[in-house]
Scaffold this active site. Structure first.
Site, PDB file in Angstrom:
ATOM      1  N   SER A   1      43.809  42.545  69.879  1.00  0.00           N
ATOM      2  CA  SER A   1      42.641  41.671  69.929  1.00  0.00           C
ATOM      3  C   SER A   1      41.619  42.132  70.952  1.00  0.00           C
ATOM      4  O   SER A   1      40.644  41.424  71.215  1.00  0.00           O
ATOM      5  CB  SER A   1      43.075  40.245  70.271  1.00  0.00           C
ATOM      6  OG  SER A   1      43.961  39.773  69.307  1.00  0.00           O
TER       7      SER A   1
ATOM      8  N   TRP B   1      40.401  46.722  76.276  1.00  0.00           N
ATOM      9  CA  TRP B   1      38.992  46.587  76.652  1.00  0.00           C
ATOM     10  C   TRP B   1      38.812  45.513  77.721  1.00  0.00           C
ATOM     11  O   TRP B   1      38.148  45.721  78.743  1.00  0.00           O
ATOM     12  CB  TRP B   1      38.181  46.246  75.388  1.00  0.00           C
ATOM     13  CG  TRP B   1      36.697  46.301  75.546  1.00  0.00           C
ATOM     14  CD1 TRP B   1      35.982  46.931  76.528  1.00  0.00           C
ATOM     15  CD2 TRP B   1      35.741  45.703  74.659  1.00  0.00           C
ATOM     16  NE1 TRP B   1      34.632  46.763  76.300  1.00  0.00           N
ATOM     17  CE2 TRP B   1      34.460  46.023  75.164  1.00  0.00           C
ATOM     18  CE3 TRP B   1      35.847  44.946  73.488  1.00  0.00           C
ATOM     19  CZ2 TRP B   1      33.286  45.582  74.542  1.00  0.00           C
ATOM     20  CZ3 TRP B   1      34.689  44.525  72.865  1.00  0.00           C
ATOM     21  CH2 TRP B   1      33.411  44.839  73.388  1.00  0.00           C
TER      22      TRP B   1
ATOM     23  N   HIS C   1      50.792  38.728  76.737  1.00  0.00           N
ATOM     24  CA  HIS C   1      50.737  38.423  75.299  1.00  0.00           C
ATOM     25  C   HIS C   1      51.469  37.100  75.000  1.00  0.00           C
ATOM     26  O   HIS C   1      51.612  36.716  73.851  1.00  0.00           O
ATOM     27  CB  HIS C   1      51.406  39.535  74.478  1.00  0.00           C
ATOM     28  CG  HIS C   1      50.602  40.795  74.370  1.00  0.00           C
ATOM     29  ND1 HIS C   1      49.231  40.810  74.246  1.00  0.00           N
ATOM     30  CD2 HIS C   1      50.990  42.100  74.338  1.00  0.00           C
ATOM     31  CE1 HIS C   1      48.812  42.071  74.158  1.00  0.00           C
ATOM     32  NE2 HIS C   1      49.861  42.866  74.219  1.00  0.00           N
TER      33      HIS C   1
ATOM     34  N   ARG D   1      41.094  53.269  68.416  1.00  0.00           N
ATOM     35  CA  ARG D   1      41.064  53.769  67.048  1.00  0.00           C
ATOM     36  C   ARG D   1      39.637  53.816  66.549  1.00  0.00           C
ATOM     37  O   ARG D   1      39.022  54.863  66.501  1.00  0.00           O
ATOM     38  CB  ARG D   1      41.963  52.896  66.152  1.00  0.00           C
ATOM     39  CG  ARG D   1      42.275  53.480  64.794  1.00  0.00           C
ATOM     40  CD  ARG D   1      43.086  52.487  63.963  1.00  0.00           C
ATOM     41  NE  ARG D   1      42.373  51.225  63.768  1.00  0.00           N
ATOM     42  CZ  ARG D   1      41.561  50.972  62.754  1.00  0.00           C
ATOM     43  NH1 ARG D   1      41.365  51.871  61.820  1.00  0.00           N
ATOM     44  NH2 ARG D   1      40.943  49.810  62.652  1.00  0.00           N
TER      45      ARG D   1
HETATM   46  P1  A3P Z   1      40.853  49.013  66.146  1.00  0.00           P
HETATM   47  O1  A3P Z   1      42.247  49.399  65.783  1.00  0.00           O
HETATM   48  O2  A3P Z   1      40.237  48.052  65.173  1.00  0.00           O
HETATM   49  O3  A3P Z   1      39.975  50.179  66.408  1.00  0.00           O
HETATM   50  P2  A3P Z   1      44.478  46.044  72.021  1.00  0.00           P
HETATM   51  O4  A3P Z   1      43.813  46.654  73.192  1.00  0.00           O
HETATM   52  O5  A3P Z   1      44.629  44.563  72.125  1.00  0.00           O
HETATM   53  O6  A3P Z   1      45.733  46.754  71.675  1.00  0.00           O
HETATM   54  O7  A3P Z   1      43.458  46.228  70.796  1.00  0.00           O
HETATM   55  C1  A3P Z   1      43.167  47.486  70.290  1.00  0.00           C
HETATM   56  C2  A3P Z   1      41.869  47.408  69.530  1.00  0.00           C
HETATM   57  O8  A3P Z   1      40.774  47.353  70.441  1.00  0.00           O
HETATM   58  C3  A3P Z   1      41.648  48.653  68.678  1.00  0.00           C
HETATM   59  O9  A3P Z   1      40.911  48.207  67.539  1.00  0.00           O
HETATM   60  C4  A3P Z   1      40.826  49.513  69.606  1.00  0.00           C
HETATM   61  O10 A3P Z   1      40.110  50.532  68.971  1.00  0.00           O
HETATM   62  C5  A3P Z   1      39.909  48.472  70.226  1.00  0.00           C
HETATM   63  N1  A3P Z   1      39.348  48.905  71.512  1.00  0.00           N
HETATM   64  C6  A3P Z   1      39.969  49.567  72.509  1.00  0.00           C
HETATM   65  N2  A3P Z   1      39.127  49.804  73.520  1.00  0.00           N
HETATM   66  C7  A3P Z   1      37.933  49.296  73.162  1.00  0.00           C
HETATM   67  C8  A3P Z   1      36.645  49.265  73.793  1.00  0.00           C
HETATM   68  N3  A3P Z   1      36.441  49.800  74.974  1.00  0.00           N
HETATM   69  N4  A3P Z   1      35.650  48.643  73.135  1.00  0.00           N
HETATM   70  C9  A3P Z   1      35.846  48.096  71.933  1.00  0.00           C
HETATM   71  N5  A3P Z   1      37.024  48.112  71.274  1.00  0.00           N
HETATM   72  C10 A3P Z   1      38.069  48.706  71.886  1.00  0.00           C
END
Ligand code: A3P
Length: 320
Positions: free
Chosen positions: A71, A75, A134, A286
């Site tokens: 989610s 970030w 989480h 990703r």
């Molecule tokens: P996607 O798989 O849709 O690209 P978490 O950090 O909770 O594991 O979530 C991972 C998701 O956040 C991934 O989404 C990832 O690419 C996205 N994400 C990671 N860093 C980010 C950033 N700096 N800005 C925006 N999205 C980010």
């Protein structure tokens, strides 16, 4: 940590191995504990949650970042770490900032992992302590609920969480296990069987408390944060008790943090290497986009999820 994980697993296994069980997304099965599905033999797991509930002591100055996996945890960790600690790095070259060399997960730990450490992450000198979790709201250790600490919850559109989790799981499954089909992933998600899910219950738990206690819980969405990062970062900083001063604003501090934590920057920094638990750094970066689900969900799947979300969030002013 691995040795401690084995010890904690042994200590708690009799308590949870009899609980309802489902096939997991990654390698281990999921167990239902206090209404939510948890992994096992993992740093964030049913056994580390139980151990945390038994032993963890919150401090009133603590800050907790609560999310469902995928989610925007990584970030949010980066944004909060760089905002709260900005004075520590303000006169140093950007290249020496921890986020320029290290995964956000190494900068801001999960509270569930504290029980695995031989000495705690934070000593008093580093107040406030920053932790992610989480855990669903109803499973938080009593001391977090009772203390005056602050909680930031970030949620994300369920379809993008599903797609993100699907890719993450397949990435981690490795070659030894069959790759999961998207249909299979969809099925499990709609049944609520995801790590720390059901999705809807997790979101709803924090959302409702956030309405009742707006000074304790701040509710953010990944989509808002994407749409206008400076605006929501300013709000976040204010909520945490670290508002940007006029002087900082004039210097462009907000924009600097936004670009330090941007997907483009962090995904470059994290191209190589892995976390101590073996997950490659790149797996957390990703696409980083809103609406990627459109490439994966059929119209029927999308409608099914919309329907479930509508029913589960009935009566709440919550559109994701
Ligand atoms: P996607 O798989 O849709 O690209 P978490 O950090 O909770 O594991 O979530 C991972 C998701 O956040 C991934 O989404 C990832 O690419 C996205 N994400 C990671 N860093 C980010 C950033 N700096 N800005 C925006 N999205 C980010």
């Amino acid at each position: 940590e691995e040795a401690n994980l084995a010890l904690i697993f042994d200590k708690y296994k009799d308590k949870f191995t009899t609980f309802p069980k489902e096939k997991g997304w990654m390698t281990e099965e999921l167990y239902k504990y206090q209404g939510f599905w948890h992994q096992s033999k993992n740093v964030v797991s049913v056994e580390t949650v139980m151990a945390t509930q038994d032993t963890f002591q919150a401090l009133p100055t603590d800050i907790y970042l609560a999310t469902l996996p995928k989610s925007g945890t990584t970030w949010l960790k980066a944004l909060v770490f760089s905002t709260v600690n900005r004075n520590m790095y303000k006169n140093k070259p950007l290249s020496s900032h921890p986020l320029q060399t290290s995964n956000p997960h190494n900068c801001l730990p999960f509270v569930e992992c504290e029980v695995l450490k031989t000495s705690p992450t934070y000593v008093d000198a580093y107040l406030p302590r920053l932790f992610a979790t989480h855990m669903p709201y109803t499973s938080l250790p009593q001391s977090i609920l009772d203390s005056r600490c602050r909680i930031v919850y970030m949620c994300r559109n369920p379809k993008d969480v599903l797609v993100s989790l699907f890719h993450f799981a397949n990435n981690l499954r490795g070659k030894s296990q069959n790759v999961m089909t998207f249909e299979e992933a969809f099925e499990m998600f709609t049944k609520g069987v995801i790590p720390n899910g059901p999705y809807w219950d997790h979101v709803k738990g924090y959302y409702k408390i956030g309405l009742e206690q707006p000074t304790k819980i701040m509710f953010l969405t990944y989509e808002d944060m994407k749409m206008d990062t400076p605006k929501y970062l300013r709000r976040l900083a204010k909520f945490l008790g670290y508002p940007f001063t006029e002087e900082e604003e004039a210097k462009g501090m907000v924009e600097d943090i936004v670009s330090l934590c941007s997907f483009d920057n962090l995904s470059k920094v994290n191209k190589h290497g892995s976390l101590s638990i073996g997950i490659p750094n790149y797996a957390f970066f990703r696409e980083g986009k809103v609406g990627d689900w459109r490439k994966h969900l059929t119209t029927e799947m999308s409608e099914t999820l919309d329907q479930i979300t509508k029913e589960k969030f009935d009566g709440l002013d919550l559109v994701l």
